[in-house]
Design a protein around this motif. Sequence first.
Motif, short mmCIF file in Angstrom:
data_model
loop_
_atom_site.label_atom_id
_atom_site.label_comp_id
_atom_site.label_asym_id
_atom_site.label_seq_id
_atom_site.Cartn_x
_atom_site.Cartn_y
_atom_site.Cartn_z
N ALA A 1 0.84 -1.20 0.00
CA ALA A 1 0.00 0.00 0.00
C ALA A 1 0.87 1.25 0.00
CB ALA A 1 -0.91 -0.02 1.23
N LEU A 2 1.94 1.20 0.75
CA LEU A 2 2.81 2.37 0.84
C LEU A 2 3.51 2.63 -0.49
CD1 LEU A 2 3.57 4.41 2.99
CD2 LEU A 2 5.47 2.95 3.66
N VAL A 3 3.94 1.56 -1.14
CA VAL A 3 4.59 1.73 -2.45
C VAL A 3 3.56 2.25 -3.46
CG1 VAL A 3 5.72 0.51 -4.35
CG2 VAL A 3 6.41 0.06 -2.00
N SER A 4 2.32 1.77 -3.37
CA SER A 4 1.28 2.27 -4.27
C SER A 4 1.03 3.75 -4.01
CB SER A 4 -0.05 1.53 -4.06
OG SER A 4 0.17 0.16 -4.12
N TYR A 5 1.05 4.12 -2.75
CA TYR A 5 0.89 5.54 -2.42
C TYR A 5 2.02 6.34 -3.08
CZ TYR A 5 1.24 9.84 0.30
OH TYR A 5 1.34 11.15 0.66
N GLY A 6 3.25 5.80 -2.99
CA GLY A 6 4.41 6.46 -3.61
C GLY A 6 4.21 6.64 -5.11
N LYS A 7 3.64 5.62 -5.76
CA LYS A 7 3.43 5.70 -7.22
C LYS A 7 2.43 6.80 -7.55
CE LYS A 7 5.64 2.02 -9.07
NZ LYS A 7 5.80 0.82 -8.31
N LYS A 8 1.40 6.90 -6.68
CA LYS A 8 0.37 7.92 -6.90
C LYS A 8 1.02 9.33 -6.81
CE LYS A 8 -3.38 9.54 -4.27
NZ LYS A 8 -4.08 9.36 -3.03
N ILE A 9 1.85 9.49 -5.80
CA ILE A 9 2.53 10.79 -5.63
C ILE A 9 3.43 11.06 -6.83
CG2 ILE A 9 4.24 12.00 -4.19
CD1 ILE A 9 1.64 11.84 -2.79
N GLU A 10 4.09 10.01 -7.31
CA GLU A 10 5.00 10.15 -8.46
C GLU A 10 4.24 10.73 -9.65
OE1 GLU A 10 7.31 6.55 -8.80
OE2 GLU A 10 7.76 7.04 -10.89
N LYS A 11 3.02 10.24 -9.86
CA LYS A 11 2.19 10.73 -10.97
C LYS A 11 1.91 12.22 -10.80
CE LYS A 11 0.32 7.16 -13.53
NZ LYS A 11 0.22 5.91 -12.75
N GLN A 12 1.59 12.60 -9.55
CA GLN A 12 1.30 14.02 -9.31
C GLN A 12 2.53 14.88 -9.61
OE1 GLN A 12 -0.04 14.02 -5.24
NE2 GLN A 12 -1.93 12.94 -5.74
N PHE A 13 3.71 14.34 -9.29
CA PHE A 13 4.95 15.10 -9.51
C PHE A 13 5.27 15.25 -10.99
CE2 PHE A 13 7.62 16.35 -5.87
CZ PHE A 13 6.78 15.98 -4.84
N GLU A 14 4.76 14.29 -11.81
CA GLU A 14 5.05 14.36 -13.25
C GLU A 14 4.59 15.68 -13.85
OE1 GLU A 14 3.41 10.84 -15.02
OE2 GLU A 14 5.03 9.61 -14.17
N ALA A 15 3.50 16.23 -13.28
CA ALA A 15 2.93 17.46 -13.82
C ALA A 15 3.75 18.70 -13.43
CB ALA A 15 1.50 17.60 -13.31
N ILE A 16 4.67 18.52 -12.48
CA ILE A 16 5.43 19.69 -12.01
C ILE A 16 6.56 20.02 -12.99
CG2 ILE A 16 6.95 20.53 -10.14
CD1 ILE A 16 5.30 18.90 -8.20
#
Length: 576
Positions: free
Chosen positions: A110-125
Amino acid sequence: MRSTAVIALYGKGVSKGIAIGKALLLGSEFNESNFSHITESEISSECIRLENSLKAVSKELRALKDALPPDAPKEIGPLLEVHSLLASDTSVCSETKEIIKSNLYNAQWALVSYGKKIEKQFEAIEDTYLKERLSDIQQVIERVVSHLSGNSARYLPKISNKSDSFILVATDISPADLLDLGDQKFGAFISDLGGPTSHSSIVARSMRLPAVVGMKNVRELVNPMDLLIVDGDQGLVIVNPSHKILSQYKKKQSEQNLAQNKLMASVPKVPLTKDGVAVNLEANIKHPSEVEFASKSGARGVGLFRTEFLFMNRDELPTEDEQFEAYKHVLETMYPLPVTIRTLDIGNDKLFKNATNTEVNPALGLRAIRYCLLNSEIFITQLNALVRASRHGRLRILLPMISHVDQVVQVKALLEKCQDSIQFDNRSNSTKIELGAMVEIPAMAIAIAPFLKELDFVSIGTNDLIQYALAVDRINDSVASLFEPSHPAVVKLIKMIIDASDKFKKPVHMCGEMAGDSIFTSLLLGLGLRNFSMHPNNFIEVIQRVKSTDISKVKQYIEPFLEKDAYIDLEKLNAL
Ligand code: PEP
Ligand code: MG
């Protein structure tokens, strides 16, 4: 696919220099064997496990920060603080719990999945600096996943052959990981993630370690113990180089080392000020393995060996024999130059493994000499080791946190006893041990005469002297701006200590961080200091300052400020 063929891999060279060594692969916790589904009945226990691990990692990171040695790269403290805050961020915990509940993932997954979700959000930065902050989140997640998987130290593969050079190969490496590696020597690091402003890169530059980051999948391509060339200037890593390439790089590396050594050699052993006054530069070390670098850097002795680092991060205390070997090594390496070994300065922010501080005011509590005089078994073991080692060089023993003359008198009695018992076997080899004390408690600085009568020398510990004089906790970031070495009261205390020591004809040294900060070199020379001890990395800058200082001019300039207890304009002073 791992390869045994010669391959050249490119990344971003973020810290210059060439290193050649064997690959040491650091574990990655983002590994599917750690992941499993859970049943609905396990949801609440999995959430508790997650919560506990986040708390434990946050605490662990803060403890690492609090136990940082004073000569650690200055960037590491704030970075550990940020990582500790990230681990205690409530949204990390609540969002990961949601993933546990909705997907029936175990906490790691779950924690790694959370990390992946955050990674996606960072892609837009777009902003590259902000983009690189993703690695902070990932490093914290990796540490928590490691904790959840039951690995207390994910890194620290043991290096058996100390003569080999190693290159760390990691998915990513955090400041905390670098600290976990302790004193294990490695020549460079390369990682899949990271960029020029990522924290690991900042730390690499301040540790002068060649580093190439952002290599994408280097951890997949390199086998453990593959031979690697890391070229930090070009951002290039060569895996299993041919003999021809290897010898070209060895040549390039030795040219670079030669140029570095030339720079070191151009540094005079005893620098003179502009008006011809000789200045003595000694080294601060915290581990015996650092003494070679100190000696190579031209140190005229060891001005401070912080022995508590031999006692920390381990389950059992070092034996007398182990301590004897450590002290002997340092004394022999520096001989005939002197070595100042400080007795155990444990307490406050430097604690034995697993100890927690229960004192309300630990900085004012049972630390250093106070602890040692109460725990005489530990102290006598250290004194015995020191007395035995004293036959292998020029030993000065330095006592930390002295506030009362009686403490010195007690130590002298104990030391005499140790000397008598050891000399019983072989009196003829005994050598004179000099005994000194840190001046780091203002009371000693103010009423120093009786101490000087008992001691052979003193050493000013500005880190604590400033903390106690200004009532500013040296490890509390929120009051860090008040921690001012140039405060008139601090300058006055330093002057008092130097003047009194001169009057009693007792050598006065300084081994706190102020001694290694070139901003203060001219001021300290003007106040009469001649013995400076610091991390050898600071030598070159301090020597440049020494050479450009005219002490008589400095004295003249600072006099009116001293008379008025006013702040000295250091910029003007350094431009004289
Ligand atoms: C000091 O206090 O200045 C000092 C050198 O000792 P430590 O930093 O180890 O407390
Ligand atoms: Mg101190």
